[in-house]
Design a protein around this motif. Structure first.
Motif, PDB file in Angstrom:
ATOM      1  N   ALA A  53       0.470  13.252  -6.244  1.00 47.19           N
ATOM      2  CA  ALA A  53      -0.570  13.906  -7.049  1.00 47.19           C
ATOM      3  C   ALA A  53      -1.190  15.070  -6.284  1.00 47.19           C
ATOM      4  N   LEU A  54      -1.426  14.867  -4.995  1.00 46.51           N
ATOM      5  CA  LEU A  54      -1.974  15.934  -4.161  1.00 46.51           C
ATOM      6  C   LEU A  54      -1.004  17.096  -4.077  1.00 46.51           C
ATOM      7  N   ARG A  55       0.282  16.800  -3.890  1.00 47.97           N
ATOM      8  CA  ARG A  55       1.304  17.847  -3.828  1.00 47.97           C
ATOM      9  C   ARG A  55       1.343  18.652  -5.124  1.00 47.97           C
ATOM     10  N   SER A 106       0.811  -1.214   0.000  1.00 47.04           N
ATOM     11  CA  SER A 106       0.000   0.000   0.000  1.00 47.04           C
ATOM     12  C   SER A 106       0.845   1.265   0.000  1.00 47.04           C
ATOM     13  N   ASP A 118      -1.067  19.054  -7.293  1.00 42.14           N
ATOM     14  CA  ASP A 118      -2.299  19.846  -7.393  1.00 42.14           C
ATOM     15  C   ASP A 118      -2.223  21.082  -6.499  1.00 42.14           C
ATOM     16  N   VAL A 125       1.798  17.309   3.593  1.00 40.66           N
ATOM     17  CA  VAL A 125       2.064  16.323   2.543  1.00 40.66           C
ATOM     18  C   VAL A 125       3.566  16.118   2.385  1.00 40.66           C
ATOM     19  N   THR A 183       1.101   3.133  -3.446  1.00 38.68           N
ATOM     20  CA  THR A 183      -0.174   3.766  -3.775  1.00 38.68           C
ATOM     21  C   THR A 183      -0.357   5.039  -2.968  1.00 38.68           C
ATOM     22  N   LEU A 184      -0.071   4.984  -1.682  1.00 41.90           N
ATOM     23  CA  LEU A 184      -0.161   6.169  -0.840  1.00 41.90           C
ATOM     24  C   LEU A 184       0.798   7.238  -1.344  1.00 41.90           C
ATOM     25  N   ARG A 185       2.032   6.846  -1.658  1.00 41.80           N
ATOM     26  CA  ARG A 185       3.023   7.804  -2.154  1.00 41.80           C
ATOM     27  C   ARG A 185       2.562   8.440  -3.457  1.00 41.80           C
ATOM     28  N   ASP A 186       2.019   7.644  -4.362  1.00 41.29           N
ATOM     29  CA  ASP A 186       1.529   8.178  -5.634  1.00 41.29           C
ATOM     30  C   ASP A 186       0.403   9.184  -5.410  1.00 41.29           C
ATOM     31  N   ARG A 187      -0.483   8.875  -4.487  1.00 49.79           N
ATOM     32  CA  ARG A 187      -1.594   9.788  -4.207  1.00 49.79           C
ATOM     33  C   ARG A 187      -1.109  11.078  -3.563  1.00 49.79           C
ATOM     34  N   LEU A 188      -0.124  10.961  -2.683  1.00 48.02           N
ATOM     35  CA  LEU A 188       0.434  12.155  -2.055  1.00 48.02           C
ATOM     36  C   LEU A 188       1.174  13.021  -3.064  1.00 48.02           C
TER      37      LEU A 188
END
Length: 64
Positions: free
Chosen positions: A17-19, A7, A21, A43, A10-15
């Motif tokens: 993307a959030l960064r 996991s 944005d 983040v 996946t968490l790193r990829d989402r973070l």
């Protein structure tokens, strides 16, 4: 709470993307938004903790 090894990417990829944005939003904003800056800082801290690997036999400094 420990994260399952599969996991973390996946968490790193989402973070990441959030960064990205948040950086984009702050880049086009007419004024700095303190809330967005705080979330961006959080983040960045979590991303740093995810990429920090402790030395064998030593505790992770980020977890202290």
């Amino acid at each position: 709470m420990s994260l399952a090894t599969d996991s973390v990417p996946t968490l790193r990829d989402r973070l990441l993307a959030l960064r990205d944005d948040l950086r984009q939003r702050l880049g086009v904003a007419e004024a700095f938004d303190a809330g967005l800056l705080a979330v961006l800082a959080d983040v960045e801290i979590v991303l740093a903790a995810l990429t920090c690997e402790p030395s064998p036999g030593k505790p992770n400094e980020a977890s202290q």
